[in-house]
Design a protein around this motif. Structure first.
Motif, PDB file in Angstrom:
ATOM      1  N   ALA A 181       0.389  -0.839   0.020  1.00 61.19           N
ATOM      2  CA  ALA A 181      -0.174  -0.168   0.131  1.00 61.19           C
ATOM      3  C   ALA A 181       0.835   1.306   0.228  1.00 61.19           C
ATOM      4  O   ALA A 181       0.191   2.836  -0.072  1.00 61.19           O
ATOM      5  N   GLY A 182       2.309   0.835  -0.002  1.00 60.84           N
ATOM      6  CA  GLY A 182       3.095   2.450   0.070  1.00 60.84           C
ATOM      7  C   GLY A 182       3.125   3.106   1.936  1.00 60.84           C
ATOM      8  O   GLY A 182       3.929   3.727   1.729  1.00 60.84           O
ATOM      9  N   THR A 183       2.554   2.216   2.623  1.00 61.95           N
ATOM     10  CA  THR A 183       2.502   2.759   4.159  1.00 61.95           C
ATOM     11  C   THR A 183       3.769   2.246   4.908  1.00 61.95           C
ATOM     12  O   THR A 183       3.820   3.092   5.546  1.00 61.95           O
ATOM     13  N   LEU A 184       3.980   1.399   4.778  1.00 62.59           N
ATOM     14  CA  LEU A 184       5.670   1.170   4.704  1.00 62.59           C
ATOM     15  C   LEU A 184       6.524   1.018   4.558  1.00 62.59           C
ATOM     16  O   LEU A 184       6.895   1.139   3.289  1.00 62.59           O
ATOM     17  N   ARG A 185       7.314   1.633   4.474  1.00 61.96           N
ATOM     18  CA  ARG A 185       8.649   2.654   3.330  1.00 61.96           C
ATOM     19  C   ARG A 185       9.771   1.636   2.852  1.00 61.96           C
ATOM     20  O   ARG A 185       9.799   0.810   4.001  1.00 61.96           O
ATOM     21  N   ASP A 186      10.073   1.812   2.263  1.00 61.80           N
ATOM     22  CA  ASP A 186      11.799   1.440   1.796  1.00 61.80           C
ATOM     23  C   ASP A 186      12.739   1.934   2.387  1.00 61.80           C
ATOM     24  O   ASP A 186      12.377   2.676   2.675  1.00 61.80           O
ATOM     25  N   HIS A 187      13.524   0.848   3.739  1.00 58.59           N
ATOM     26  CA  HIS A 187      14.544   1.829   4.745  1.00 58.59           C
ATOM     27  C   HIS A 187      15.381   0.495   4.902  1.00 58.59           C
ATOM     28  O   HIS A 187      15.145  -0.838   4.695  1.00 58.59           O
ATOM     29  N   ALA A 188      16.554   0.785   5.323  1.00 60.93           N
ATOM     30  CA  ALA A 188      17.247  -0.064   6.066  1.00 60.93           C
ATOM     31  C   ALA A 188      17.237  -0.700   7.188  1.00 60.93           C
ATOM     32  O   ALA A 188      16.719  -2.189   7.200  1.00 60.93           O
ATOM     33  N   ILE A 189      15.627  -0.440   7.887  1.00 61.41           N
ATOM     34  CA  ILE A 189      15.049  -0.815   9.055  1.00 61.41           C
ATOM     35  C   ILE A 189      14.373  -1.835   8.323  1.00 61.41           C
ATOM     36  O   ILE A 189      14.113  -3.107   8.930  1.00 61.41           O
ATOM     37  N   THR A 190      12.936  -1.606   7.237  1.00 59.03           N
ATOM     38  CA  THR A 190      12.006  -2.862   6.946  1.00 59.03           C
ATOM     39  C   THR A 190      13.326  -3.900   5.904  1.00 59.03           C
ATOM     40  O   THR A 190      12.473  -5.152   5.725  1.00 59.03           O
ATOM     41  N   GLN A 292       5.220  -9.522  12.048  1.00 63.40           N
ATOM     42  CA  GLN A 292       6.103  -9.098  11.663  1.00 63.40           C
ATOM     43  C   GLN A 292       6.661  -8.203  13.058  1.00 63.40           C
ATOM     44  O   GLN A 292       7.909  -7.321  12.719  1.00 63.40           O
ATOM     45  N   ASN A 293       5.940  -7.671  13.953  1.00 66.06           N
ATOM     46  CA  ASN A 293       6.188  -6.892  14.213  1.00 66.06           C
ATOM     47  C   ASN A 293       7.444  -7.138  15.545  1.00 66.06           C
ATOM     48  O   ASN A 293       8.096  -5.931  16.105  1.00 66.06           O
ATOM     49  N   ALA A 294       7.922  -8.422  15.636  1.00 67.04           N
ATOM     50  CA  ALA A 294       8.768  -8.054  16.772  1.00 67.04           C
ATOM     51  C   ALA A 294      10.173  -8.385  15.756  1.00 67.04           C
ATOM     52  O   ALA A 294      11.079  -7.393  16.011  1.00 67.04           O
ATOM     53  N   GLN A 295      10.056  -8.935  14.783  1.00 76.66           N
ATOM     54  CA  GLN A 295      11.710  -8.050  14.006  1.00 76.66           C
ATOM     55  C   GLN A 295      11.616  -7.060  13.615  1.00 76.66           C
ATOM     56  O   GLN A 295      12.926  -6.236  13.258  1.00 76.66           O
ATOM     57  N   PHE A 296      10.429  -6.414  13.196  1.00 74.80           N
ATOM     58  CA  PHE A 296      10.482  -4.482  12.880  1.00 74.80           C
ATOM     59  C   PHE A 296      11.592  -4.250  13.844  1.00 74.80           C
ATOM     60  O   PHE A 296      12.239  -3.601  14.014  1.00 74.80           O
ATOM     61  N   LEU A 297      11.590  -4.440  15.385  1.00 79.13           N
ATOM     62  CA  LEU A 297      11.513  -3.988  17.297  1.00 79.13           C
ATOM     63  C   LEU A 297      12.788  -4.145  16.443  1.00 79.13           C
ATOM     64  O   LEU A 297      14.242  -3.475  17.105  1.00 79.13           O
ATOM     65  N   LEU A 298      13.500  -5.883  16.610  1.00 78.54           N
ATOM     66  CA  LEU A 298      14.883  -6.175  16.328  1.00 78.54           C
ATOM     67  C   LEU A 298      16.130  -4.765  15.184  1.00 78.54           C
ATOM     68  O   LEU A 298      16.432  -4.618  15.509  1.00 78.54           O
ATOM     69  N   ASN A 299      14.558  -5.002  14.258  1.00 77.92           N
ATOM     70  CA  ASN A 299      15.841  -3.897  12.466  1.00 77.92           C
ATOM     71  C   ASN A 299      16.044  -2.692  13.587  1.00 77.92           C
ATOM     72  O   ASN A 299      16.799  -1.769  13.172  1.00 77.92           O
ATOM     73  N   VAL A 300      14.871  -1.801  14.222  1.00 79.11           N
ATOM     74  CA  VAL A 300      15.021  -0.314  14.668  1.00 79.11           C
ATOM     75  C   VAL A 300      15.867  -0.271  15.709  1.00 79.11           C
ATOM     76  O   VAL A 300      16.906   0.361  15.665  1.00 79.11           O
ATOM     77  N   LEU A 301      16.563  -1.618  16.392  1.00 79.13           N
ATOM     78  CA  LEU A 301      17.325  -1.849  17.265  1.00 79.13           C
ATOM     79  C   LEU A 301      18.707  -1.715  16.674  1.00 79.13           C
ATOM     80  O   LEU A 301      19.860  -1.057  17.342  1.00 79.13           O
ATOM     81  N   HIS A 302      18.745  -2.529  15.626  1.00 78.41           N
ATOM     82  CA  HIS A 302      20.204  -2.957  14.857  1.00 78.41           C
ATOM     83  C   HIS A 302      20.524  -1.681  14.057  1.00 78.41           C
ATOM     84  O   HIS A 302      21.247  -0.942  13.659  1.00 78.41           O
ATOM     85  N   TRP A 303      19.478  -0.345  13.833  1.00 78.63           N
ATOM     86  CA  TRP A 303      19.703   0.211  12.995  1.00 78.63           C
ATOM     87  C   TRP A 303      20.241   1.544  13.695  1.00 78.63           C
ATOM     88  O   TRP A 303      21.004   2.738  13.291  1.00 78.63           O
ATOM     89  N   LEU A 304      19.736   1.615  15.040  1.00 77.25           N
ATOM     90  CA  LEU A 304      20.067   2.260  16.111  1.00 77.25           C
ATOM     91  C   LEU A 304      21.367   2.286  16.760  1.00 77.25           C
ATOM     92  O   LEU A 304      22.331   3.174  16.939  1.00 77.25           O
ATOM     93  N   SER A 305      21.504   0.838  16.663  1.00 75.63           N
ATOM     94  CA  SER A 305      23.601   0.238  16.853  1.00 75.63           C
ATOM     95  C   SER A 305      23.724   0.574  15.652  1.00 75.63           C
ATOM     96  O   SER A 305      25.127  -0.145  15.926  1.00 75.63           O
ATOM     97  N   LYS A 306      23.570   0.576  14.946  1.00 75.74           N
ATOM     98  CA  LYS A 306      24.369   0.959  13.563  1.00 75.74           C
ATOM     99  C   LYS A 306      24.685  -0.493  13.122  1.00 75.74           C
ATOM    100  O   LYS A 306      26.095  -0.729  12.472  1.00 75.74           O
TER     101      LYS A 306
END
Length: 308
Positions: A181-190, A292-306
């Motif tokens: 739908a384009g509401t979840l955007r492509d990003h290193a996190i996703t 997929q919310n749990a994986q999304f959270l882990l991806n967010v933390l992976h981005w924050l911790s570089k």
């Protein structure tokens, strides 16, 4: 509740959300697997979860599933029980602020005004800490949390709406963001670190909306039908309750600031696992509509911790 004069579907939705909100507890049985931990156990970055600002979500309370998932990924998670200062932030590599509330509203009075949960000195300390390389995960749910986070967000060019993000006519309070739908955007996190960590869907549960003045990297973007209800008292709605159209606004975004990184979200349940209401409905990462919310959270933390 003053909701009987709203359209029936929206009134039922808000009544359900209010009842569930009043009886939220952590789901002790939610333990999703972490197939490829980012760090060896207990060797990852230090994540401090704010508990000094009347937070609705804490690492030992409603955010316990959040903390446990991060620990299984190798992070060292602990509480931050002091006001934010240069000294108190020194030991943190990632700071999590979830649903802070000002003292005025902490006792259950969720009427306006909803002042900042943070002093000017605390805001300045966090700003400089991020500028110097710290990573901030800032989460502010619906009223009064949006108002409580407004001043801290503004330090980074974020404009928080202190309302309730809903779709009029919806049957539930769940909002699902998808790539299709384009509401979840492509990003290193996703995208994650590999194809196995790619996220194509994220669900949230009411929450708030925000905008960013510049530099935002969108993650969760509201579609055109979403509005923000702006009551005088949380959960008390009438036919005259003001509405703000928030299509195109964010419920999730990433931001780089100086040497640091910030992840911003307008909803908190998406990152924990809760049992809500008398029927103990699963709300959050444990909900069937949020696989997929749990994986999304882990991806967010992976981005924050570089890591990504």
């Amino acid at each position: 509740m003053f909701i009987q004069r709203l359209p029936r579907t929206l009134a039922a939705l808000l009544l359900l959300c209010a009842a569930a909100h009043a009886q939220q507890v952590a789901d002790p049985d939610f333990k999703p697997p972490v197939n490829s931990p980012a760090y060896k156990e207990g060797r990852g970055p230090v994540v401090l979860v704010d508990e000094a600002h009347h937070n609705f979500h804490t690492a030992s309370g409603r955010y316990q599933p959040f903390a446990e998932l991060l620990r299984r990924d190798g992070y060292r998670v602990g509480p931050s029980k002091e006001p934010f200062t240069k000294e108190s932030l020194r030991r943190a590599e990632i700071l999590v602020v979830s649903n802070a509330i000002a003292e005025r509203n902490a006792g259950g009075d969720w009427s306006l005004p909803n002042p900042s949960a943070f002093t000017d000195e605390e805001v300045a300390a966090v700003r400089e800490w991020v500028r110097g390389g710290g990573s901030l995960l800032l989460i502010a749910d619906h009223m009064p949390m949006g108002g409580a986070a407004e001043k801290l967000g503004a330090a980074f060019g974020v404009r928080w709406n202190n309302g309730f993000a809903v779709v009029p006519g919806a049957q539930t309070g769940t909002l699902t963001f998808t790539r299709a739908a384009g509401t979840l955007r492509d990003h290193a996190i996703t995208r994650g670190r590999s194809a196995a960590e790619r996220v194509d869907q994220v669900s949230t549960f009411t929450g708030s909306a925000f905008q960013v003045d510049s530099g935002a990297e969108p993650l969760l973007v509201f579609d055109k039908d979403v509005v923000s209800l702006m009551p005088q008292v949380a959960w008390q709605f009438t036919e005259q309750t003001p509405r703000v159209a928030v299509g195109g606004w964010y419920q999730g975004a990433a931001l780089r600031f100086g040497k640091g990184r910030i992840a911003l979200f307008g909803e908190a349940a998406m990152f924990t696992a809760q049992l809500a209401g008398p029927n103990r409905t699963r709300v959050g990462m444990n909900a069937p509509q949020a696989p997929q919310n749990a994986q999304f959270l882990l991806n967010v933390l992976h981005w924050l911790s570089k890591k990504i």
